[in-house]
Design a protein around this motif. Structure first.
Motif, PDB file in Angstrom:
ATOM      1  N   ASN A   1       4.477  -3.742  -9.985  1.00 18.67           N
ATOM      2  CA  ASN A   1       3.735  -4.955  -9.622  1.00 18.67           C
ATOM      3  C   ASN A   1       4.434  -6.220 -10.099  1.00 18.67           C
ATOM      4  O   ASN A   1       4.426  -7.240  -9.404  1.00 18.67           O
TER       5      ASN A   1
ATOM      6  N   ARG B   1       3.795   1.594  -1.175  1.00 17.63           N
ATOM      7  CA  ARG B   1       4.450   1.729  -2.490  1.00 17.63           C
ATOM      8  C   ARG B   1       3.436   1.878  -3.624  1.00 17.63           C
ATOM      9  O   ARG B   1       3.817   1.913  -4.798  1.00 17.63           O
ATOM     10  N   HIS B   2       2.137   1.937  -3.267  1.00 18.30           N
ATOM     11  CA  HIS B   2       1.054   2.103  -4.251  1.00 18.30           C
ATOM     12  C   HIS B   2       1.024   0.962  -5.271  1.00 18.30           C
ATOM     13  O   HIS B   2       0.857   1.178  -6.475  1.00 18.30           O
TER      14      HIS B   2
ATOM     15  N   SER C   1      -0.702  -2.768  -6.383  1.00 23.45           N
ATOM     16  CA  SER C   1      -2.012  -3.433  -6.264  1.00 23.45           C
ATOM     17  C   SER C   1      -1.930  -4.950  -6.340  1.00 23.45           C
ATOM     18  O   SER C   1      -2.955  -5.624  -6.264  1.00 23.45           O
TER      19      SER C   1
ATOM     20  N   GLN D   1       0.831  -1.205   0.000  1.00 24.63           N
ATOM     21  CA  GLN D   1       0.000   0.000   0.000  1.00 24.63           C
ATOM     22  C   GLN D   1       0.867   1.256   0.000  1.00 24.63           C
ATOM     23  O   GLN D   1       0.588   2.219  -0.731  1.00 24.63           O
TER      24      GLN D   1
END
Length: 379
Positions: A288, A232-233, A235, A230
Protein backbone atom coordinates in the motif's frame (compact mmCIF):
# COMPACT_ATOMS: atom_id res chain seq x y z
CA UNK A 1 -3.04 45.72 -12.02
CA UNK A 2 -2.87 44.29 -8.52
CA UNK A 3 -1.97 40.65 -8.17
CA UNK A 4 -5.32 39.78 -6.56
CA UNK A 5 -7.51 41.91 -8.83
CA UNK A 6 -9.03 38.87 -10.50
CA UNK A 7 -10.44 37.58 -7.19
CA UNK A 8 -13.90 38.97 -7.88
CA UNK A 9 -17.35 37.44 -7.38
CA UNK A 10 -17.50 35.99 -10.89
CA UNK A 11 -14.10 34.30 -10.70
CA UNK A 12 -14.86 32.77 -7.29
CA UNK A 13 -18.28 31.44 -8.37
CA UNK A 14 -16.84 30.03 -11.59
CA UNK A 15 -14.02 28.39 -9.64
CA UNK A 16 -16.49 26.80 -7.19
CA UNK A 17 -18.92 25.69 -9.91
CA UNK A 18 -16.11 24.09 -11.90
CA UNK A 19 -14.71 22.42 -8.78
CA UNK A 20 -18.09 20.89 -7.94
CA UNK A 21 -18.61 19.62 -11.49
CA UNK A 22 -15.18 18.03 -11.49
CA UNK A 23 -15.92 16.55 -8.09
CA UNK A 24 -18.70 14.55 -9.76
CA UNK A 25 -16.37 13.62 -12.61
CA UNK A 26 -13.70 12.43 -10.16
CA UNK A 27 -16.27 10.62 -8.02
CA UNK A 28 -17.28 8.63 -11.08
CA UNK A 29 -13.70 7.84 -12.15
CA UNK A 30 -13.05 5.09 -9.56
CA UNK A 31 -16.69 4.00 -9.23
CA UNK A 32 -17.92 3.52 -12.81
CA UNK A 33 -15.36 0.78 -13.62
CA UNK A 34 -16.47 -1.01 -10.43
CA UNK A 35 -20.11 -0.45 -11.36
CA UNK A 36 -19.46 -1.90 -14.81
CA UNK A 37 -17.70 -4.89 -13.27
CA UNK A 38 -20.66 -5.47 -10.93
CA UNK A 39 -22.99 -5.47 -13.95
CA UNK A 40 -20.81 -8.12 -15.62
CA UNK A 41 -19.08 -5.97 -18.26
CA UNK A 42 -15.76 -7.19 -19.69
CA UNK A 43 -12.61 -5.03 -19.43
CA UNK A 44 -13.08 -3.95 -23.06
CA UNK A 45 -16.72 -3.02 -22.40
CA UNK A 46 -15.69 -1.11 -19.28
CA UNK A 47 -13.15 0.79 -21.38
CA UNK A 48 -15.82 1.69 -23.95
CA UNK A 49 -18.32 2.64 -21.24
CA UNK A 50 -15.86 4.88 -19.41
CA UNK A 51 -14.26 6.30 -22.57
CA UNK A 52 -17.50 7.18 -24.38
CA UNK A 53 -17.75 10.45 -22.44
CA UNK A 54 -14.58 11.68 -24.08
CA UNK A 55 -15.68 10.97 -27.64
CA UNK A 56 -18.98 12.79 -27.09
CA UNK A 57 -17.13 15.72 -25.54
CA UNK A 58 -14.78 15.83 -28.53
CA UNK A 59 -17.62 16.03 -31.07
CA UNK A 60 -19.43 18.65 -28.98
CA UNK A 61 -16.41 20.96 -28.94
CA UNK A 62 -16.26 20.97 -32.74
CA UNK A 63 -19.33 23.23 -32.50
CA UNK A 64 -17.74 25.66 -30.02
CA UNK A 65 -17.46 28.50 -32.59
CA UNK A 66 -21.18 28.17 -33.37
CA UNK A 67 -22.17 27.90 -29.70
CA UNK A 68 -20.12 30.98 -28.83
CA UNK A 69 -21.80 33.04 -31.51
CA UNK A 70 -25.34 32.12 -30.44
CA UNK A 71 -25.40 31.76 -26.66
CA UNK A 72 -23.77 33.26 -23.59
CA UNK A 73 -21.31 31.21 -21.59
CA UNK A 74 -23.74 31.21 -18.66
CA UNK A 75 -26.53 29.63 -20.73
CA UNK A 76 -24.13 27.05 -22.15
CA UNK A 77 -22.88 26.12 -18.68
CA UNK A 78 -26.44 25.64 -17.42
CA UNK A 79 -27.22 23.35 -20.38
CA UNK A 80 -24.01 21.39 -19.84
CA UNK A 81 -24.72 20.76 -16.17
CA UNK A 82 -28.29 19.67 -17.02
CA UNK A 83 -26.88 17.05 -19.41
CA UNK A 84 -24.59 15.82 -16.62
CA UNK A 85 -27.68 15.52 -14.41
CA UNK A 86 -29.59 13.48 -17.01
CA UNK A 87 -26.75 10.97 -17.16
CA UNK A 88 -26.37 10.71 -13.38
CA UNK A 89 -30.09 10.08 -12.98
CA UNK A 90 -30.02 7.39 -15.66
CA UNK A 91 -26.97 5.34 -14.59
CA UNK A 92 -28.70 3.48 -11.71
CA UNK A 93 -31.91 3.02 -13.71
CA UNK A 94 -30.49 1.48 -16.89
CA UNK A 95 -28.26 -1.58 -16.60
CA UNK A 96 -27.60 -2.78 -20.16
CA UNK A 97 -24.28 -2.06 -21.84
CA UNK A 98 -25.85 -0.22 -24.81
CA UNK A 99 -27.99 2.06 -22.67
CA UNK A 100 -25.11 2.81 -20.31
CA UNK A 101 -22.96 3.87 -23.26
CA UNK A 102 -25.81 6.07 -24.51
CA UNK A 103 -26.02 7.77 -21.11
CA UNK A 104 -22.26 8.20 -21.09
CA UNK A 105 -22.58 9.99 -24.44
CA UNK A 106 -25.12 12.39 -22.90
CA UNK A 107 -22.65 12.87 -20.06
CA UNK A 108 -20.01 13.63 -22.68
CA UNK A 109 -22.13 16.34 -24.30
CA UNK A 110 -22.35 18.06 -20.94
CA UNK A 111 -18.68 17.46 -20.25
CA UNK A 112 -17.63 19.00 -23.55
CA UNK A 113 -19.69 22.13 -22.97
CA UNK A 114 -18.87 22.68 -19.30
CA UNK A 115 -15.13 22.05 -19.48
CA UNK A 116 -14.78 24.49 -22.40
CA UNK A 117 -16.81 27.33 -20.93
CA UNK A 118 -15.73 27.01 -17.32
CA UNK A 119 -12.10 27.39 -18.43
CA UNK A 120 -12.71 30.28 -20.82
CA UNK A 121 -15.02 32.04 -18.34
CA UNK A 122 -12.25 31.88 -15.74
CA UNK A 123 -9.63 33.10 -18.25
CA UNK A 124 -11.87 36.07 -19.11
CA UNK A 125 -11.39 37.30 -15.53
CA UNK A 126 -7.57 37.15 -15.65
CA UNK A 127 -5.02 39.76 -16.76
CA UNK A 128 -2.79 38.40 -19.53
CA UNK A 129 0.38 38.62 -17.44
CA UNK A 130 -1.22 36.50 -14.70
CA UNK A 131 -2.66 33.70 -16.87
CA UNK A 132 -0.37 31.06 -15.37
CA UNK A 133 -1.00 32.12 -11.79
CA UNK A 134 -4.75 32.57 -12.20
CA UNK A 135 -5.33 29.28 -14.03
CA UNK A 136 -3.18 27.58 -11.41
CA UNK A 137 -5.50 28.79 -8.66
CA UNK A 138 -8.51 27.93 -10.81
CA UNK A 139 -7.17 24.39 -11.04
CA UNK A 140 -6.66 24.19 -7.27
CA UNK A 141 -10.43 24.21 -6.84
CA UNK A 142 -10.63 21.18 -9.09
CA UNK A 143 -7.82 19.40 -7.25
CA UNK A 144 -9.28 20.08 -3.78
CA UNK A 145 -12.60 18.50 -4.69
CA UNK A 146 -10.76 15.74 -6.55
CA UNK A 147 -8.95 14.90 -3.32
CA UNK A 148 -12.27 14.42 -1.55
CA UNK A 149 -14.10 12.76 -4.46
CA UNK A 150 -12.63 9.22 -4.38
CA UNK A 151 -12.90 9.03 -0.60
CA UNK A 152 -16.51 10.19 -0.62
CA UNK A 153 -17.46 8.08 -3.64
CA UNK A 154 -15.98 4.80 -2.46
CA UNK A 155 -17.25 5.32 1.09
CA UNK A 156 -20.81 5.91 -0.15
CA UNK A 157 -20.66 2.88 -2.46
CA UNK A 158 -19.33 0.58 0.25
CA UNK A 159 -21.75 1.78 2.93
CA UNK A 160 -24.92 2.52 0.97
CA UNK A 161 -24.54 1.14 -2.56
CA UNK A 162 -24.42 2.50 -6.07
CA UNK A 163 -27.88 4.13 -6.04
CA UNK A 164 -26.89 6.33 -3.09
CA UNK A 165 -23.67 7.18 -4.90
CA UNK A 166 -25.54 8.47 -7.95
CA UNK A 167 -27.92 10.46 -5.73
CA UNK A 168 -24.85 12.12 -4.19
CA UNK A 169 -23.63 13.03 -7.68
CA UNK A 170 -27.00 14.63 -8.43
CA UNK A 171 -26.81 16.75 -5.26
CA UNK A 172 -23.30 18.01 -6.07
CA UNK A 173 -24.33 18.88 -9.63
CA UNK A 174 -27.30 20.85 -8.30
CA UNK A 175 -24.90 22.89 -6.15
CA UNK A 176 -22.73 23.56 -9.21
CA UNK A 177 -25.82 24.81 -11.05
CA UNK A 178 -26.58 27.28 -8.25
CA UNK A 179 -23.12 28.85 -8.47
CA UNK A 180 -23.41 29.39 -12.22
CA UNK A 181 -26.84 30.95 -11.90
CA UNK A 182 -25.20 33.53 -9.60
CA UNK A 183 -22.66 34.74 -12.18
CA UNK A 184 -22.97 37.71 -14.53
CA UNK A 185 -21.67 37.90 -18.16
CA UNK A 186 -18.14 39.24 -18.46
CA UNK A 187 -17.52 42.51 -20.26
CA UNK A 188 -15.49 40.66 -22.95
CA UNK A 189 -18.51 38.56 -23.86
CA UNK A 190 -20.47 40.06 -26.73
CA UNK A 191 -22.56 38.77 -29.61
CA UNK A 192 -20.01 37.39 -32.08
CA UNK A 193 -20.73 37.61 -35.75
CA UNK A 194 -17.16 37.64 -37.03
CA UNK A 195 -15.61 34.50 -38.45
CA UNK A 196 -14.05 32.37 -35.75
CA UNK A 197 -10.70 30.63 -35.88
CA UNK A 198 -10.64 27.21 -37.58
CA UNK A 199 -11.54 24.13 -35.56
CA UNK A 200 -7.89 23.06 -35.80
CA UNK A 201 -4.97 25.47 -36.02
CA UNK A 202 -1.37 24.23 -36.39
CA UNK A 203 -0.25 27.03 -34.07
CA UNK A 204 -1.59 24.96 -31.18
CA UNK A 205 -0.03 21.66 -32.29
CA UNK A 206 2.63 21.50 -29.50
CA UNK A 207 0.12 21.96 -26.69
CA UNK A 208 -2.53 19.74 -28.27
CA UNK A 209 -0.07 16.91 -29.04
CA UNK A 210 1.30 16.91 -25.51
CA UNK A 211 -2.09 17.04 -23.83
CA UNK A 212 -3.37 14.22 -26.11
CA UNK A 213 -0.63 11.87 -24.88
CA UNK A 214 -1.22 13.03 -21.31
CA UNK A 215 -4.88 12.02 -21.77
CA UNK A 216 -3.87 8.51 -22.87
CA UNK A 217 -1.65 8.13 -19.82
CA UNK A 218 -4.23 9.52 -17.41
CA UNK A 219 -6.97 7.26 -18.79
CA UNK A 220 -4.92 4.20 -17.97
CA UNK A 221 -4.34 5.33 -14.40
CA UNK A 222 -7.87 6.54 -13.66
CA UNK A 223 -9.75 3.72 -15.36
CA UNK A 224 -7.72 0.67 -14.38
CA UNK A 225 -5.84 1.47 -11.15
CA UNK A 226 -8.92 0.76 -8.94
CA UNK A 227 -9.35 -2.72 -10.48
CA UNK A 228 -5.58 -3.38 -10.53
CA UNK A 229 -5.42 -2.57 -6.82
CA UNK A 230 -8.08 -5.22 -6.20
CA UNK A 231 -6.10 -7.73 -8.28
CA UNK A 232 -2.99 -6.98 -6.20
CA UNK A 233 -5.04 -7.19 -2.96
CA UNK A 234 -4.26 -3.60 -2.01
CA UNK A 235 -6.66 -1.49 0.05
CA UNK A 236 -5.17 1.98 -0.41
CA UNK A 237 -6.84 2.94 -3.69
CA UNK A 238 -8.81 5.76 -2.03
CA UNK A 239 -5.56 6.95 -0.52
CA UNK A 240 -3.89 6.82 -3.93
CA UNK A 241 -6.37 9.31 -5.41
CA UNK A 242 -6.34 11.40 -2.22
CA UNK A 243 -2.56 11.89 -2.05
CA UNK A 244 -2.48 12.47 -5.82
CA UNK A 245 -5.00 15.28 -5.48
CA UNK A 246 -3.22 16.81 -2.49
CA UNK A 247 0.09 16.72 -4.37
CA UNK A 248 -1.61 18.45 -7.29
CA UNK A 249 -3.00 21.16 -5.00
CA UNK A 250 0.40 21.82 -3.45
CA UNK A 251 2.26 22.01 -6.75
CA UNK A 252 -0.13 24.21 -8.76
CA UNK A 253 0.70 27.64 -7.25
CA UNK A 254 4.42 26.89 -7.68
CA UNK A 255 3.82 25.81 -11.27
CA UNK A 256 1.76 28.92 -12.05
CA UNK A 257 4.42 31.35 -10.78
CA UNK A 258 7.18 29.42 -12.52
CA UNK A 259 5.31 29.42 -15.83
CA UNK A 260 4.72 33.20 -15.70
CA UNK A 261 8.45 33.76 -15.12
CA UNK A 262 10.15 31.04 -17.18
CA UNK A 263 7.65 29.44 -19.55
CA UNK A 264 6.76 25.75 -19.85
CA UNK A 265 10.07 23.98 -20.51
CA UNK A 266 11.49 23.42 -16.99
CA UNK A 267 8.09 22.44 -15.59
CA UNK A 268 7.53 19.89 -18.33
CA UNK A 269 10.97 18.34 -17.89
CA UNK A 270 10.64 17.73 -14.16
CA UNK A 271 7.00 16.66 -14.23
CA UNK A 272 7.37 14.16 -17.08
CA UNK A 273 10.24 12.47 -15.25
CA UNK A 274 8.03 12.11 -12.16
CA UNK A 275 5.21 10.78 -14.35
CA UNK A 276 7.49 8.01 -15.64
CA UNK A 277 8.53 7.07 -12.10
CA UNK A 278 4.89 6.99 -11.04
CA UNK A 279 3.94 4.60 -13.86
CA UNK A 280 6.80 2.26 -12.98
CA UNK A 281 5.74 2.22 -9.33
CA UNK A 282 2.15 1.37 -10.21
CA UNK A 283 3.29 -1.44 -12.51
CA UNK A 284 5.38 -3.07 -9.79
CA UNK A 285 3.32 -2.10 -6.74
CA UNK A 286 3.02 -4.80 -4.06
CA UNK A 287 2.46 -2.74 -0.89
CA UNK A 288 0.00 0.00 0.00
CA UNK A 289 2.79 2.47 0.79
CA UNK A 290 4.20 2.04 -2.74
CA UNK A 291 0.75 2.73 -4.16
CA UNK A 292 0.59 5.93 -2.10
CA UNK A 293 4.07 6.99 -3.26
CA UNK A 294 3.00 6.38 -6.85
CA UNK A 295 -0.01 8.59 -6.13
CA UNK A 296 2.29 11.43 -5.05
CA UNK A 297 4.38 11.21 -8.25
CA UNK A 298 1.28 10.89 -10.42
CA UNK A 299 -0.42 13.80 -8.64
CA UNK A 300 2.55 16.15 -8.97
CA UNK A 301 2.93 15.29 -12.65
CA UNK A 302 -0.77 15.73 -13.44
CA UNK A 303 -0.95 18.89 -11.32
CA UNK A 304 1.97 20.39 -13.23
CA UNK A 305 1.63 19.22 -16.84
CA UNK A 306 -2.05 19.95 -17.50
CA UNK A 307 -2.23 23.55 -16.16
CA UNK A 308 1.12 24.37 -17.78
CA UNK A 309 -0.14 23.29 -21.20
CA UNK A 310 -3.46 25.08 -20.61
CA UNK A 311 -1.79 28.35 -19.58
CA UNK A 312 0.60 28.03 -22.52
CA UNK A 313 -2.24 27.82 -25.04
CA UNK A 314 -3.94 30.86 -23.47
CA UNK A 315 -0.66 32.74 -23.85
CA UNK A 316 -0.46 32.16 -27.61
CA UNK A 317 -4.08 32.92 -28.51
CA UNK A 318 -6.28 36.03 -28.42
CA UNK A 319 -9.26 36.76 -26.19
CA UNK A 320 -11.59 36.46 -29.18
CA UNK A 321 -10.31 32.99 -30.06
CA UNK A 322 -10.07 31.56 -26.54
CA UNK A 323 -13.22 29.46 -26.94
CA UNK A 324 -11.92 27.81 -30.09
CA UNK A 325 -8.38 27.30 -28.72
CA UNK A 326 -9.79 25.83 -25.51
CA UNK A 327 -12.06 23.53 -27.49
CA UNK A 328 -9.07 22.23 -29.47
CA UNK A 329 -7.02 21.76 -26.32
CA UNK A 330 -9.72 19.92 -24.41
CA UNK A 331 -10.65 17.85 -27.46
CA UNK A 332 -7.06 16.68 -27.71
CA UNK A 333 -7.06 15.70 -24.04
CA UNK A 334 -10.42 13.95 -24.20
CA UNK A 335 -9.51 12.16 -27.43
CA UNK A 336 -6.47 10.80 -25.59
CA UNK A 337 -8.64 9.85 -22.61
CA UNK A 338 -11.27 8.16 -24.78
CA UNK A 339 -8.87 6.29 -27.06
CA UNK A 340 -6.73 5.40 -24.07
CA UNK A 341 -9.62 3.80 -22.16
CA UNK A 342 -10.71 1.74 -25.18
CA UNK A 343 -7.27 0.70 -26.44
CA UNK A 344 -5.83 0.04 -23.00
CA UNK A 345 -8.82 -2.13 -22.11
CA UNK A 346 -7.81 -4.36 -25.02
CA UNK A 347 -4.16 -4.21 -23.94
CA UNK A 348 -5.18 -5.49 -20.51
CA UNK A 349 -6.84 -8.52 -22.09
CA UNK A 350 -3.64 -9.22 -24.07
CA UNK A 351 -0.89 -8.64 -21.49
CA UNK A 352 -2.60 -8.25 -18.07
CA UNK A 353 -2.99 -5.13 -15.94
CA UNK A 354 0.68 -5.08 -14.97
CA UNK A 355 1.74 -5.36 -18.61
CA UNK A 356 -0.52 -2.45 -19.52
CA UNK A 357 1.07 -0.22 -16.86
CA UNK A 358 4.54 -1.19 -18.11
CA UNK A 359 3.46 -0.06 -21.59
CA UNK A 360 2.38 3.25 -20.06
CA UNK A 361 5.78 3.56 -18.36
CA UNK A 362 7.50 3.22 -21.75
CA UNK A 363 5.17 5.82 -23.28
CA UNK A 364 5.92 8.16 -20.35
CA UNK A 365 9.65 7.78 -20.95
CA UNK A 366 9.22 8.76 -24.60
CA UNK A 367 6.99 11.62 -23.47
CA UNK A 368 9.95 13.27 -21.73
CA UNK A 369 11.81 13.72 -25.00
CA UNK A 370 8.73 14.85 -26.91
CA UNK A 371 7.94 17.47 -24.27
CA UNK A 372 11.46 18.86 -24.52
CA UNK A 373 11.26 19.10 -28.32
CA UNK A 374 7.79 20.71 -28.34
CA UNK A 375 8.64 23.29 -25.64
CA UNK A 376 11.80 24.68 -27.22
CA UNK A 377 10.04 27.92 -28.07
CA UNK A 378 9.14 29.95 -24.96
CA UNK A 379 5.47 30.80 -24.36
Amino acid sequence: MANTSYWNRNFILILIGNALLFMVYNMQVPVLPLYGKKLGLTPSQIGIFVGAIMFAALVTRLFVPWFSGKFSKKVLLVVGILLYLVASIGYPLLGSFGLLVLLRLFNGLGHGITTTYFATSAADELPHQKIGEGMGYFGIGTMVTASLAPLLALAVVHQYGFTAFFMTCIGVLAASMVTILGTTPHRHETVKTATKAPVFDLKFLPQCSLVFILGVLMSGVMTFTPIYAQVRHLSAISGFFFVAAIAGVVIRPIVGHTFDRRGPRLILLLSTVLLTLGMLLIAWVNHNWLLLLAGVFYGVADGAIYPTLQAWIFKVTTIENRDTATGMFLNSYDLGMGLGAVVLGSVVELVSYQGMFLVLAVVSLLYIGLAMVMSRAKA
